[in-house]
Motif scaffolding. Structure first.
Motif, PDB file in Angstrom:
ATOM      1  N   ASN A   1      44.997  15.944 -29.092  1.00  0.00           N
ATOM      2  CA  ASN A   1      44.760  16.887 -27.993  1.00  0.00           C
ATOM      3  C   ASN A   1      43.362  16.839 -27.388  1.00  0.00           C
ATOM      4  O   ASN A   1      43.141  17.422 -26.330  1.00  0.00           O
ATOM      5  CB  ASN A   1      45.021  18.308 -28.486  1.00  0.00           C
ATOM      6  N   VAL A   2      42.420  16.173 -28.024  1.00  0.00           N
ATOM      7  CA  VAL A   2      41.046  16.106 -27.509  1.00  0.00           C
ATOM      8  C   VAL A   2      40.825  14.744 -26.839  1.00  0.00           C
ATOM      9  O   VAL A   2      41.117  13.702 -27.421  1.00  0.00           O
ATOM     10  CB  VAL A   2      40.018  16.324 -28.639  1.00  0.00           C
ATOM     11  N   TYR A   3      40.273  14.792 -25.599  1.00  0.00           N
ATOM     12  CA  TYR A   3      40.018  13.592 -24.805  1.00  0.00           C
ATOM     13  C   TYR A   3      38.533  13.278 -24.784  1.00  0.00           C
ATOM     14  O   TYR A   3      37.684  14.180 -24.705  1.00  0.00           O
ATOM     15  CB  TYR A   3      40.504  13.788 -23.369  1.00  0.00           C
ATOM     16  N   LEU A   4      38.188  11.993 -24.836  1.00  0.00           N
ATOM     17  CA  LEU A   4      36.819  11.526 -24.647  1.00  0.00           C
ATOM     18  C   LEU A   4      36.611  11.321 -23.147  1.00  0.00           C
ATOM     19  O   LEU A   4      37.293  10.508 -22.523  1.00  0.00           O
ATOM     20  CB  LEU A   4      36.606  10.222 -25.417  1.00  0.00           C
ATOM     21  N   GLU A   5      35.657  12.062 -22.568  1.00  0.00           N
ATOM     22  CA  GLU A   5      35.519  12.077 -21.109  1.00  0.00           C
ATOM     23  C   GLU A   5      35.213  10.695 -20.542  1.00  0.00           C
ATOM     24  O   GLU A   5      35.740  10.310 -19.496  1.00  0.00           O
ATOM     25  CB  GLU A   5      34.415  13.065 -20.711  1.00  0.00           C
ATOM     26  N   ARG A   6      34.384   9.876 -21.221  1.00  0.00           N
ATOM     27  CA  ARG A   6      33.980   8.576 -20.670  1.00  0.00           C
ATOM     28  C   ARG A   6      35.109   7.550 -20.645  1.00  0.00           C
ATOM     29  O   ARG A   6      35.035   6.552 -19.921  1.00  0.00           O
ATOM     30  CB  ARG A   6      32.785   8.022 -21.436  1.00  0.00           C
ATOM     31  N   THR A   7      36.162   7.782 -21.421  1.00  0.00           N
ATOM     32  CA  THR A   7      37.296   6.852 -21.405  1.00  0.00           C
ATOM     33  C   THR A   7      38.544   7.471 -20.790  1.00  0.00           C
ATOM     34  O   THR A   7      39.450   6.750 -20.368  1.00  0.00           O
ATOM     35  CB  THR A   7      37.650   6.394 -22.834  1.00  0.00           C
ATOM     36  N   GLY A   8      38.600   8.811 -20.765  1.00  0.00           N
ATOM     37  CA  GLY A   8      39.796   9.487 -20.265  1.00  0.00           C
ATOM     38  C   GLY A   8      40.974   9.381 -21.194  1.00  0.00           C
ATOM     39  O   GLY A   8      42.122   9.662 -20.815  1.00  0.00           O
ATOM     40  N   LYS A   9      40.739   8.985 -22.453  1.00  0.00           N
ATOM     41  CA  LYS A   9      41.815   8.824 -23.433  1.00  0.00           C
ATOM     42  C   LYS A   9      41.578   9.747 -24.625  1.00  0.00           C
ATOM     43  O   LYS A   9      40.464  10.191 -24.868  1.00  0.00           O
ATOM     44  CB  LYS A   9      41.892   7.368 -23.901  1.00  0.00           C
TER      45      LYS A   9
END
Length: 697
Positions: free
Chosen positions: A675-683
């Motif tokens: 459920n948590v996304y890494l902003e720099r990858t969008g994944k």
């Protein structure tokens, strides 16, 4: 069952067997309940040669308590007397079966009791003769030709022959004069023949005698009662009642055990006493199998708790010695599971057989569950949930009970678990969130386990109508559809295909337990609609209650949730799966290494090497960096930054990443990787995980 051919006997044979007590009932058989009109129909069928069904007798080779056929009057003096019972041990049972043809009624006691009572006069039954005086040779008619009906009273306008008079005439060998005397005393003779001419009287006497003799012939006819005589082993005796007694109460081997113990230990009475004195309903098999396990352990050798062992080896003395102790263990275990929120209600336990290993564990540590060490408590928690989601108690239950009872005995004494491959059998069958979509039925151990796990994680589920927590004191619970079935069936505009939604509506990810008394009028109403009304009318703090059920509070305020069924089910399944991981899957390796035998340790070490990496490892090898910005599914503006392998910084505070995710979503638990996304990858973080064995050294 060696002898199953069909046989026949006469009604008189059946009567003699009952009188000589060579035909008897198991003590557990239900009472005689037939009304008289069913007896009339039974005799009418016999006269008209209509098949009345086969009586099934058994000739068991094991001891039990038997009772007599019900010979009590239907009302008045003696109608409430206790029926005589006979405790017969195995040796006497075998002897009497061989020398006296002792038979036990397995099926058909209502029929043979009705026959016996009518023929011997306990019940007054009359054969009413139709008027045949003007027909040719009426005194030569067969019984069916002259029968009008069977009735409970004689008639003054028709010749009436009491069935017991025919029986008495046979056993006392009445002559014509005695038959005529009985006819002269009848209401018909006294009222209709007082002024009749001699020829009329003579003809009616002959019709009466003919009817009496035809009834005697009926009683003596050899093919009147069809029966099977089953030479039964104990195992087959139990199976017969469990599978065949469809017309009576549901019976199982505990009822047969009660009959065996009856003279020395009244099992039914003791069960009633327990239920009266406590708030619990007793699961009889749990108590009996626990006693069997203790007894078998004390004797040494191979331990068995199957029904054959129980019926053959448990005696009244075992129950007299262990009953009170085991009942105390039973009540204490239920109170512990309730107090620690493992269960919400007895009838919603994943499997009540899981009580047995816990009762044995409690017995071994002595005293109460408060005597557990923290390590033992952690193991019990892991064992309970791992057993649920490994589905251990769905099949081959007896072997599982024995293995787990022995394992928990070893835990109680600080010893390693020696059962080979034990921890391999505790691996969860739920391996990803979407697996939960297939669990839709209350009968499923996993389905019930999920609903109880929600309560355990939240330290109790809240009753939606108040701030109170649901407990065993709650009378009844309903596995409620959060998105109602009727609402989904009305085909509203959703974020997924309507047909697919109808396939998912019953899954456990869309269900939760609430008291039935809540009585929400739902119908086709949307979740926002009925929940908002509930908040306004009954519980202003409903948002807090929903969190314990893993239901986002936003569903109360944002009507857009009514169309987000697909998103809701997916996110709730992920949250539930995170709990399964936390309580049943993640501790497996540690528990195997601490308590397992060598093969288990080796296996689970291998499992650890191939497990998916967690956040600290990902941070250490640079897949994630301190300062990386992250956000949660559906909340892209609530951005936090990675502070460590466990914490994030959010709005000036440093908090655990799980806590942050729960605050943002309103969920009581969250799977951060899904459920948590890494902003720099969008994944998602999940996309960056890999198995440890693939990680470069």
């Amino acid at each position: 069952m060696h002898d199953t051919q069909s046989r026949t006997e006469s009604l008189l044979d059946t009567i003699r067997g009952i009188q000589q007590q060579t035909i008897m009932l198991p003590e557990f058989q239900r009472d005689f309940r037939w009304e008289l009109d069913r007896t009339y129909d039974l005799f009418d069928s016999l006269v008209k040669e209509i098949f009345i069904g086969t009586i099934i007798y058994g000739k068991p080779s094991f001891g039990m308590t038997l009772r007599e056929i019900d010979t009590r009057p239907r009302k008045g003096k003696g109608s409430n007397r206790r029926l005589t019972v006979h405790a017969i041990d195995s040796d006497e049972m075998k002897r009497r079966a061989q020398t006296e043809n002792l038979r036990i009624v397995l099926d058909g006691q209502q029929r043979i009791t009705a026959l016996y009572r009518a023929i011997t006069g306990i019940d007054e039954v009359y054969c009413i003769v139709r008027d045949v005086r003007h027909e040719t040779n009426p005194h030569q008619f067969e019984l069916e030709a002259i029968l009008e009906e069977f009735a409970g009273e004689e008639r003054s306008d028709a010749i009436s022959v009491r069935l017991v008079d025919a029986y008495t005439a046979e056993i006392e060998n009445w002559d014509d004069e005695q038959m005529d005397e009985r006819f002269a005393a009848s209401a018909y003779a006294r009222q209709q023949l007082a002024e009749a001419d001699p020829d009329t009287i003579k003809l009616d006497r002959r019709i009466y005698r003919r009817t009496l003799r035809r009834l005697i012939e009926l009683y003596k006819r050899q093919k009147m009662v069809a029966f099977y005589l089953l030479d039964m082993t104990l195992e087959k005796f139990c199976l017969f009642f469990e599978r065949s007694n469809s017309r009576g109460i549901q019976l199982n081997f505990i009822d047969i055990l009660a009959a065996k113990l009856y003279s020395g230990f009244n099992l039914r009475k003791r069960i009633e006493e327990f239920e009266t004195q406590t708030q619990f309903q007793m699961n009889r098999e749990v108590i009996v199998r626990t006693i069997a396990f203790i007894r078998a352990t004390e004797r040494g050798g191979q331990i068995k708790i199957d029904r054959s062992y129980i019926l053959e080896h448990l005696e009244a003395a075992d129950f007299q010695r262990l009953w009170d102790e085991v009942c105390t263990l039973y009540a204490s275990t239920l109170r512990y599971l309730d107090g620690q929120h493992f269960i919400l209600a007895q009838n919603w336990m994943p499997s009540e057989n899981m009580l047995i290993p816990l009762m044995i564990f409690l017995r071994e540590i002595g005293g109460g569950f408060d005597r557990m060490s923290e390590e033992q408590r952690a193991f019990v928690e892991f064992w309970y949930w791992a057993s649920v989601f490994a589905n251990r108690y769905s099949t081959a239950t007896n072997e599982v009970i024995i293995t787990d009872s022995q394992a928990l005995t070893q835990i109680a004494h600080g010893q390693p678990i020696t059962a080979r491959g034990y921890f391999r059998r505790l691996r969860s069958l739920i391996t990803e969130p979407t697996d939960l979509y297939s669990y839709t039925r209350r009968a499923s151990l996993t389905y019930r386990g999920v609903l109880n796990l929600l309560a355990y994680n939240a330290s109790g589920l809240h009753d939606w109508s108040s701030t109170q927590r649901i407990s065993l004191a709650t009378s009844d619970l309903d596995d409620h559809h959060i998105y109602p079935r009727a609402y989904i069936a009305s085909r509203p505009e959703l974020d997924m295909d309507n047909d697919e939604a109808e396939q998912l509506v019953d899954c456990v990810a869309n269900r939760t337990l609430i008291p039935k008394r809540l009585n929400i009028r739902i119908g086709k109403r949307s979740p926002h609609d009925y929940l908002d009304e509930l908040r306004q009318k009954k519980n202003t703090q409903l948002a807090d209650c929903l969190a314990s059920h893993l239901i986002p509070a936003e569903i109360l305020d944002e009507q857009t949730w009514d169309g987000l069924f697909g998103f809701f089910v997916e996110e709730r399944a992920k949250a539930i799966f995170a709990l399964i991981e936390q309580y049943a899957m993640t501790p497996l390796t540690e528990m195997a290494e601490r308590y397992g035998a060598g093969s288990d340790i080796e296996h689970n070490t291998a499992s650890r090497r191939t497990s998916r990496d967690r956040l600290p490892r990902m941070l250490a090898d640079g897949r994630i960096n301190v300062g990386d910005r992250v956000y949660v599914t559906g909340h892209p503006n609530a951005v936090a930054t990675i502070a460590s392998g466990y914490d994030v910084e959010y709005e000036g505070r440093r908090i655990p990443i799980n806590t942050w995710g729960q605050q943002i979503t309103g969920w009581a638990s969250i799977n951060i990787y899904a459920n948590v996304y890494l902003e720099r990858t969008g994944k998602t973080l999940e996309s960056l995980r890999q198995t440890s064995e693939d990680t470069p050294e």
